[in-house]
Write a protein that holds these residues in place. Structure first.
Motif, PDB file in Angstrom:
ATOM      1  N   ILE A 229      68.742  -2.072 -45.154  1.00  0.00           N
ATOM      2  CA  ILE A 229      70.062  -2.724 -45.224  1.00  0.00           C
ATOM      3  C   ILE A 229      71.136  -1.636 -45.183  1.00  0.00           C
ATOM      4  CG2 ILE A 229      71.604  -4.097 -46.696  1.00  0.00           C
ATOM      5  CD1 ILE A 229      69.026  -5.485 -47.753  1.00  0.00           C
ATOM      6  N   GLY A 230      70.940  -0.610 -45.989  1.00  0.00           N
ATOM      7  CA  GLY A 230      71.821   0.571 -45.950  1.00  0.00           C
ATOM      8  C   GLY A 230      73.249   0.285 -46.397  1.00  0.00           C
ATOM      9  N   HIS A 231      74.180   1.115 -45.932  1.00  0.00           N
ATOM     10  CA  HIS A 231      75.623   0.972 -46.201  1.00  0.00           C
ATOM     11  C   HIS A 231      75.945   0.893 -47.695  1.00  0.00           C
ATOM     12  CE1 HIS A 231      76.198   0.469 -41.925  1.00  0.00           C
ATOM     13  NE2 HIS A 231      75.275  -0.495 -41.932  1.00  0.00           N
ATOM     14  N   SER A 232      75.179   1.599 -48.516  1.00  0.00           N
ATOM     15  CA  SER A 232      75.374   1.493 -49.964  1.00  0.00           C
ATOM     16  C   SER A 232      76.763   1.979 -50.403  1.00  0.00           C
ATOM     17  CB  SER A 232      74.295   2.295 -50.694  1.00  0.00           C
ATOM     18  OG  SER A 232      73.042   1.740 -50.414  1.00  0.00           O
ATOM     19  N   SER A 233      77.264   3.052 -49.785  1.00  0.00           N
ATOM     20  CA  SER A 233      78.556   3.600 -50.226  1.00  0.00           C
ATOM     21  C   SER A 233      79.693   2.626 -49.947  1.00  0.00           C
ATOM     22  CB  SER A 233      78.836   4.942 -49.542  1.00  0.00           C
ATOM     23  OG  SER A 233      77.811   5.826 -49.886  1.00  0.00           O
ATOM     24  N   SER A 234      79.712   2.050 -48.739  1.00  0.00           N
ATOM     25  CA  SER A 234      80.809   1.113 -48.439  1.00  0.00           C
ATOM     26  C   SER A 234      80.646  -0.162 -49.263  1.00  0.00           C
ATOM     27  CB  SER A 234      80.873   0.815 -46.936  1.00  0.00           C
ATOM     28  OG  SER A 234      79.628   0.361 -46.477  1.00  0.00           O
ATOM     29  N   MET A 235      79.412  -0.559 -49.517  1.00  0.00           N
ATOM     30  CA  MET A 235      79.159  -1.734 -50.358  1.00  0.00           C
ATOM     31  C   MET A 235      79.745  -1.483 -51.760  1.00  0.00           C
ATOM     32  SD  MET A 235      75.419  -3.417 -50.967  1.00  0.00           S
ATOM     33  CE  MET A 235      74.846  -3.642 -49.320  1.00  0.00           C
ATOM     34  N   ALA A 236      79.529  -0.262 -52.262  1.00  0.00           N
ATOM     35  CA  ALA A 236      80.025   0.082 -53.605  1.00  0.00           C
ATOM     36  C   ALA A 236      81.548  -0.009 -53.648  1.00  0.00           C
ATOM     37  CB  ALA A 236      79.557   1.479 -53.992  1.00  0.00           C
ATOM     38  N   ARG A 237      82.196   0.484 -52.608  1.00  0.00           N
ATOM     39  CA  ARG A 237      83.677   0.435 -52.580  1.00  0.00           C
ATOM     40  C   ARG A 237      84.166  -1.010 -52.586  1.00  0.00           C
ATOM     41  NH1 ARG A 237      82.994   4.955 -49.227  1.00  0.00           N
ATOM     42  NH2 ARG A 237      83.071   3.720 -47.305  1.00  0.00           N
ATOM     43  N   ARG A 238      83.511  -1.856 -51.800  1.00  0.00           N
ATOM     44  CA  ARG A 238      83.948  -3.268 -51.724  1.00  0.00           C
ATOM     45  C   ARG A 238      83.710  -3.980 -53.063  1.00  0.00           C
ATOM     46  NH1 ARG A 238      81.485  -2.790 -46.636  1.00  0.00           N
ATOM     47  NH2 ARG A 238      79.598  -3.836 -47.346  1.00  0.00           N
ATOM     48  N   ILE A 239      82.547  -3.680 -53.678  1.00  0.00           N
ATOM     49  CA  ILE A 239      82.215  -4.341 -54.954  1.00  0.00           C
ATOM     50  C   ILE A 239      83.207  -3.923 -56.042  1.00  0.00           C
ATOM     51  CG2 ILE A 239      80.480  -4.355 -56.808  1.00  0.00           C
ATOM     52  CD1 ILE A 239      78.340  -4.539 -54.601  1.00  0.00           C
ATOM     53  N   GLU A 240      83.533  -2.634 -56.067  1.00  0.00           N
ATOM     54  CA  GLU A 240      84.489  -2.153 -57.082  1.00  0.00           C
ATOM     55  C   GLU A 240      85.845  -2.832 -56.895  1.00  0.00           C
ATOM     56  OE1 GLU A 240      84.317   1.919 -58.379  1.00  0.00           O
ATOM     57  OE2 GLU A 240      86.500   2.094 -58.257  1.00  0.00           O
ATOM     58  N   ALA A 241      86.268  -2.951 -55.632  1.00  0.00           N
ATOM     59  CA  ALA A 241      87.573  -3.575 -55.362  1.00  0.00           C
ATOM     60  C   ALA A 241      87.555  -5.050 -55.763  1.00  0.00           C
ATOM     61  CB  ALA A 241      87.908  -3.430 -53.877  1.00  0.00           C
ATOM     62  N   ALA A 242      86.439  -5.722 -55.535  1.00  0.00           N
ATOM     63  CA  ALA A 242      86.383  -7.168 -55.809  1.00  0.00           C
ATOM     64  C   ALA A 242      86.164  -7.484 -57.289  1.00  0.00           C
ATOM     65  CB  ALA A 242      85.272  -7.804 -54.979  1.00  0.00           C
ATOM     66  N   THR A 243      85.471  -6.597 -58.011  1.00  0.00           N
ATOM     67  CA  THR A 243      85.106  -6.923 -59.413  1.00  0.00           C
ATOM     68  C   THR A 243      85.953  -6.156 -60.428  1.00  0.00           C
ATOM     69  OG1 THR A 243      83.487  -5.131 -59.494  1.00  0.00           O
ATOM     70  CG2 THR A 243      82.670  -7.298 -58.804  1.00  0.00           C
ATOM     71  N   GLY A 244      86.547  -5.063 -59.999  1.00  0.00           N
ATOM     72  CA  GLY A 244      87.266  -4.209 -60.941  1.00  0.00           C
ATOM     73  C   GLY A 244      86.312  -3.377 -61.796  1.00  0.00           C
ATOM     74  N   ILE A 245      85.014  -3.468 -61.512  1.00  0.00           N
ATOM     75  CA  ILE A 245      84.014  -2.693 -62.284  1.00  0.00           C
ATOM     76  C   ILE A 245      83.679  -1.425 -61.490  1.00  0.00           C
ATOM     77  CG2 ILE A 245      81.607  -2.713 -63.103  1.00  0.00           C
ATOM     78  CD1 ILE A 245      81.997  -5.803 -63.463  1.00  0.00           C
ATOM     79  N   GLU A 246      83.759  -0.294 -62.173  1.00  0.00           N
ATOM     80  CA  GLU A 246      83.436   0.970 -61.498  1.00  0.00           C
ATOM     81  C   GLU A 246      82.037   0.879 -60.885  1.00  0.00           C
ATOM     82  OE1 GLU A 246      85.244   5.108 -62.988  1.00  0.00           O
ATOM     83  OE2 GLU A 246      83.841   4.162 -64.382  1.00  0.00           O
ATOM     84  N   THR A 247      81.926   1.249 -59.625  1.00  0.00           N
ATOM     85  CA  THR A 247      80.635   1.101 -58.931  1.00  0.00           C
ATOM     86  C   THR A 247      80.308   2.399 -58.199  1.00  0.00           C
ATOM     87  OG1 THR A 247      81.085  -1.249 -58.668  1.00  0.00           O
ATOM     88  CG2 THR A 247      79.379  -0.329 -57.254  1.00  0.00           C
ATOM     89  N   ARG A 248      79.089   2.856 -58.353  1.00  0.00           N
ATOM     90  CA  ARG A 248      78.660   4.099 -57.706  1.00  0.00           C
ATOM     91  C   ARG A 248      77.413   3.836 -56.865  1.00  0.00           C
ATOM     92  NH1 ARG A 248      82.898   5.423 -59.523  1.00  0.00           N
ATOM     93  NH2 ARG A 248      83.396   7.210 -60.851  1.00  0.00           N
ATOM     94  N   ALA A 249      77.339   4.534 -55.761  1.00  0.00           N
ATOM     95  CA  ALA A 249      76.145   4.421 -54.912  1.00  0.00           C
ATOM     96  C   ALA A 249      75.357   5.725 -54.974  1.00  0.00           C
ATOM     97  CB  ALA A 249      76.556   4.149 -53.475  1.00  0.00           C
ATOM     98  N   THR A 250      74.044   5.631 -55.055  1.00  0.00           N
ATOM     99  CA  THR A 250      73.168   6.806 -54.998  1.00  0.00           C
ATOM    100  C   THR A 250      72.113   6.541 -53.941  1.00  0.00           C
ATOM    101  OG1 THR A 250      73.408   7.066 -57.385  1.00  0.00           O
ATOM    102  CG2 THR A 250      71.649   8.330 -56.337  1.00  0.00           C
TER     103      THR A 250
END
Ligand code: ADP
Ligand code: F6P
Length: 324
Positions: A229-250
Motif C-alpha cells: 500500500i505504501g505512502h505511509s509518510s503522506s498518509m501520516a500528514r493527512r491523518i494528523e491534519a484530519a484528527t489533530g493527533i500528532e502522527t509519525r510514519a516509520t
C-alpha cells in the motif's frame, strides 16, 4: 533412464532472507554425505552467466548456520529473463558438469529454474523469501525471522508512541503481499492493519477509528501498513491534519531482511535443503520444496507457480476483533 546425478550446484537468488545460509549448509552437507560433489554459484543467475562458480566442501559452510544474508550472495539478473540468457545458463551448467541445480529464492527465481529444467538441467526450488508469498507452501525461509525483527521494532515504536499519545504508522515489507503486516498487526496488537489484499483506500474510516479510539481512552494508535500500500509518510500528514493527533510514519525497510535466523528458520531451512538434495537423487526435476499441512512435500514448478494464495479470512477477522 535419467542421468545419474554426480555433481550439483546451489545458488541463492532474488531478495536475501535469514535462513538462506542454513539451507545452503544443508544442501552442501547432505549432498556430500550422499557422495555428491557440490558447486556454489555466486550472485544468483548473474553469477551463473558470469561463471562465478566455486567448489564447496563441508568446511565451506562451517560457521554460517547462525548468520543472516547469504554467503553465496544474491542478485537480480535481467539477462536471465531472456531465452538467450537461459540457454547460456544451461550451457554453462553443462560445461561445469552440474547435473542438478538447487535454487533458493522466490517465485521469480523458480521461473528461472523452470526455464533451465526445460533446457535439460534438473532443478529443484527451495522457498526463500521474507514475504511468505509463495502459494504452494505455508512456510518460506526468512519469514519467521523477519516478523520477529519487525515485531520487536514495532514494540519499541509503541513505547514512544504511547508516551507522546501519538498515532504511529509503521510500514512493513512484503512486496504485494500482506503476510508480514497481518502477523505483526496481530502480534503487536495494532489498532489498524492495512493489507494490499483487503485495503479499500477508505482513509476516512481510518480517521474515524483513530478518533473513536482516542475517545475511548486509548493513548496510542498503531497502524501497520503493508509496503504494497505504501505512502505511509503522506498518509501520516493527512491523518494528523484530519484528527489533530500528532502522527509519525516509520518505514522499517531492509532491517527486516537481516539478522540471525530464528530457530524455526534454521530448522525448516535445514530440512528443506536436505529434502531438495533427496529430490534430485530420486530423479526429480522442476520441483519446488514446500511445507503444507504439517509435512514437507514437493510440487511441480508449473503447478506451484499457477497456485493462488490469499490472506486467511479467519485470521483477518480475528485481527479486527482483537483491535477494539
Ligand atoms: P524472487 O525470486 O524473490 O521472486 P525476483 O522476482 O527478483 O525475486 O527474481 C529473481 C531472479 O529470477 C530475477 O532477477 C531473474 O534473474 C530470475 N527470473 C525472474 N523471472 C524470470 C522469468 N520469467 N524467467 C527466467 N528467469 C526469471
Ligand atoms: O522480496 C523481499 C523484499 O524485501 C520485499 O519485501 C521488498 O518489496 C523487496 O524485496 C525489496 O527489494 P530490494 O531489496 O531490491 O529493495
Amino acid at each position: 533412464m535419467a542421468k545419474e546425478i554426480k555433481t550439483i550446484g546451489v545458488l541463492t537468488s532474488g531478495g536475501d532472507a535469514p535462513g538462506m545460509n542454513a539451507a545452503i549448509r544443508a544442501v552442501v552437507r547432505s549432498a556430500i554425505a550422499k557422495g555428491l560433489k557440490v558447486k556454489g554459484i555466486l550472485k544468483g543467475y548473474n553469477g551463473l552467466l558470469n561463471e562465478e562458480i566455486i567448489d564447496m566442501d563441508a568446511l565451506s559452510v562451517a560457521d554460517i548456520i547462525h548468520r543472516g544474508g547469504t554467503v553465496l550472495y544474491t542478485a537480480r539478473c535481467l539477462e536471465f529473463i531472456t531465452p538467450e540468457g537461459q540457454q547460456r545458463g544451461a550451457d554453462i551448467c553443462k560445461k561445469h558438469g552440474i547435473d542438478g541445480l538447487i535454487v533458493i529464492g522466490g517465485d521469480g527465481s523458480f521461473r528461472g529454474a523452470q526455464k533451465l529444467a526445460a533446457l535439460g538441467i534438473n532443478t529443484i526450488g527451495i522457498p526463500g523469501t521474507i514475504d511468505l508469498d509463495i502459494a504452494c507452501t505455508d512456510y518460506t525461509i526468512g519469514f519467521d525471522t523477519a516478523v520477529n525483527t519487525a515485531m520487536e521494532a514495532i514494540d519499541k515504536i509503541r513505547d514512544t508512541s504511547t508516551s507522546h499519545e501519538r498515532c504511529s504508522i509503521i510500514e512493513v515489507m512484503g512486496r504485494n503481499a500482506g503476510y508480514i503486516a497481518l502477523w505483526c498487526g496481530i502480534a503487536n496488537g495494532a489498532e489498524d492493519i492495512l493489507l494490499p489484499e483487503r485495503y479499500n483506500n477508505d482513509e476516512q474510516a481510518l480517521i474515524n477509528s483513530i478518533i473513536n479510539n482516542r475517545k475511548k481512552g486509548k493513548r496510542h494508535h498503531i497502524i501497520i501498513n503493508a509496503e504494497g500500500i505504501g505512502h505511509s509518510s503522506s498518509m501520516a500528514r493527512r491523518i494528523e491534519a484530519a484528527t489533530g493527533i500528532e502522527t509519525r510514519a516509520t518505514i522499517l525497510g531492509h532491517m527486516q531482511r537481516g539478522g540471525s535466523p530464528t530457530c524455526k528458520d534454521r530448522m525448516y531451512a535445514s530440512i528443506m535443503g536436505a529434502y531438495a538434495v533427496d529430490c534430485l537423487l530420486a530423479g526429480k526435476s522442476k520441483r519446488v520444496v514446500a511445507h503444507s499441512k504439517g509435512e514437507f512435500v514437493d510440487y511441480d514448478i508449473d503447478e506451484a507457480l499457477a497456485m493462488k494464495k490469499d490472506i486467511d479470512e479467519y485470521q483477518y477477522t480475528i485481527s479486527k476483533n482483537l483491535a477494539r
